[in-house]
Design a protein around this motif. Structure first.
Motif, PDB file in Angstrom:
ATOM      1  N   VAL A  64       1.076  -1.150  -0.314  1.00 58.99           N
ATOM      2  CA  VAL A  64       0.003   0.061  -0.170  1.00 58.99           C
ATOM      3  C   VAL A  64       1.070   0.966  -0.015  1.00 58.99           C
ATOM      4  N   GLY A  65       2.266   0.618   0.139  1.00 61.31           N
ATOM      5  CA  GLY A  65       3.243   2.609   0.337  1.00 61.31           C
ATOM      6  C   GLY A  65       3.133   3.670   1.706  1.00 61.31           C
ATOM      7  N   GLY A  66       2.810   2.704   2.882  1.00 61.40           N
ATOM      8  CA  GLY A  66       2.092   3.630   3.853  1.00 61.40           C
ATOM      9  C   GLY A  66       2.100   2.686   5.050  1.00 61.40           C
ATOM     10  N   MET A  67       2.546   3.262   6.178  1.00 65.08           N
ATOM     11  CA  MET A  67       3.028   2.887   7.482  1.00 65.08           C
ATOM     12  C   MET A  67       2.544   3.810   8.702  1.00 65.08           C
ATOM     13  N   PHE A  68       2.170   3.643   9.806  1.00 65.17           N
ATOM     14  CA  PHE A  68       2.448   3.705  11.412  1.00 65.17           C
ATOM     15  C   PHE A  68       3.416   4.696  11.783  1.00 65.17           C
ATOM     16  N   VAL A  69       2.863   5.564  11.972  1.00 64.52           N
ATOM     17  CA  VAL A  69       4.293   6.342  12.928  1.00 64.52           C
ATOM     18  C   VAL A  69       3.705   7.066  14.310  1.00 64.52           C
ATOM     19  N   VAL A  70       4.104   6.839  15.498  1.00 61.75           N
ATOM     20  CA  VAL A  70       3.565   7.633  16.052  1.00 61.75           C
ATOM     21  C   VAL A  70       3.871   9.045  16.477  1.00 61.75           C
ATOM     22  N   THR A  71       3.154   9.460  17.158  1.00 61.56           N
ATOM     23  CA  THR A  71       2.674  10.871  17.081  1.00 61.56           C
ATOM     24  C   THR A  71       2.632  11.696  17.641  1.00 61.56           C
ATOM     25  N   GLY A  72       2.456  10.404  19.431  1.00 64.45           N
ATOM     26  CA  GLY A  72       2.486  11.358  20.700  1.00 64.45           C
ATOM     27  C   GLY A  72       2.116  10.384  21.723  1.00 64.45           C
ATOM     28  N   THR A  73       2.615  10.490  23.278  1.00 63.59           N
ATOM     29  CA  THR A  73       2.689   9.556  24.414  1.00 63.59           C
ATOM     30  C   THR A  73       2.622  10.171  25.321  1.00 63.59           C
ATOM     31  N   GLN A  74       1.994   9.167  26.057  1.00 64.24           N
ATOM     32  CA  GLN A  74       1.948  10.215  26.535  1.00 64.24           C
ATOM     33  C   GLN A  74       1.597   8.789  28.388  1.00 64.24           C
ATOM     34  N   TRP A 106      -1.231   7.633   9.860  1.00 64.64           N
ATOM     35  CA  TRP A 106      -0.820   6.919   8.847  1.00 64.64           C
ATOM     36  C   TRP A 106      -0.109   7.916   8.055  1.00 64.64           C
ATOM     37  N   VAL A 107       1.372   7.225   7.338  1.00 61.61           N
ATOM     38  CA  VAL A 107       1.646   8.904   6.459  1.00 61.61           C
ATOM     39  C   VAL A 107       2.114   7.398   5.218  1.00 61.61           C
ATOM     40  N   ASP A 108       2.645   8.027   4.335  1.00 61.85           N
ATOM     41  CA  ASP A 108       2.601   8.038   3.183  1.00 61.85           C
ATOM     42  C   ASP A 108       4.612   7.661   3.389  1.00 61.85           C
ATOM     43  N   ALA A 109       4.252   6.043   3.222  1.00 58.35           N
ATOM     44  CA  ALA A 109       5.956   5.809   3.743  1.00 58.35           C
ATOM     45  C   ALA A 109       7.898   6.512   3.263  1.00 58.35           C
ATOM     46  N   VAL A 110       7.183   7.077   1.761  1.00 54.25           N
ATOM     47  CA  VAL A 110       8.110   7.692   1.266  1.00 54.25           C
ATOM     48  C   VAL A 110       7.940   8.743   1.843  1.00 54.25           C
ATOM     49  N   GLN A 111       7.445  10.003   1.878  1.00 47.44           N
ATOM     50  CA  GLN A 111       7.538  11.677   1.736  1.00 47.44           C
ATOM     51  C   GLN A 111       7.090  11.567   3.021  1.00 47.44           C
ATOM     52  N   LEU A 112       6.535  10.735   4.059  1.00 50.08           N
ATOM     53  CA  LEU A 112       5.996  10.910   5.219  1.00 50.08           C
ATOM     54  C   LEU A 112       4.550  11.863   5.947  1.00 50.08           C
ATOM     55  N   ARG A 113       4.229  11.614   5.076  1.00 49.15           N
ATOM     56  CA  ARG A 113       2.675  12.921   5.055  1.00 49.15           C
ATOM     57  C   ARG A 113       1.959  12.189   5.536  1.00 49.15           C
TER      58      ARG A 113
END
Length: 145
Positions: A56-66, A121-128
């Motif tokens: 799919v060309g995407g992936m999960f990234v962590v954007t915040g933790t508490q 969820w972001v585009d795996a190449v552009q990280l958008r």
């Protein structure tokens, strides 16, 4: 009718490498435990992150933790780490996670650490940022867990 428990549980044993000079789990390692539990939870739901990235060309990234720490874990402790979606969205999710000690005597688990992790969820190449694929959202729906 009672609601279905959609909490995923994953066992984690504490090893030497997880502890600090004081013999307790180094505080940042709880984030590693939480990451492992989220990965296994997704795998359990049929969501393989590497395959998604390739297909799919995407992936999960962590954007915040508490995180909030209650008690320390120590060498050889057996923990149960949980993951449960609390805020589903179209491009991100908030996941509530806990790490609890499982006493050897079978008594009630003891809460050690709890946290809220936001993943996007972001585009795996552009990280958008992008929308989470429909198939992934369907797998995460409460009735499918």
């Amino acid at each position: 009718m009672s609601p279905v428990d959609t909490t995923f549980r994953w066992p984690v044993r504490i090893y030497w490498e997880d502890t600090d000079a004081g013999g307790i789990v180094f505080y940042a390692n709880y984030l590693k435990f939480f990451e492992r539990a989220r990965t296994e939870w997704l795998r359990h739901l049929g969501v393989e992150q590497q395959k998604l990235r390739e297909q799919v060309g995407g992936m999960f990234v962590v954007t915040g933790t508490q995180l909030r720490y209650h008690r320390p874990a120590r060498l050889d402790d057996l923990l149960t780490v949980t993951a449960r979606v609390t805020e589903p969205g179209r491009a991100s999710l908030t996941i509530e996670q806990t790490a609890s000690l499982q006493p050897a005597d079978g008594s009630a688990p003891i809460l050690l650490c709890e946290g809220s992790i936001r993943i996007g969820w972001v585009d795996a190449v552009q990280l958008r940022p992008q929308r989470i694929p429909t198939a992934v959202l369907q797998a995460l729906a409460p009735g499918n867990q």
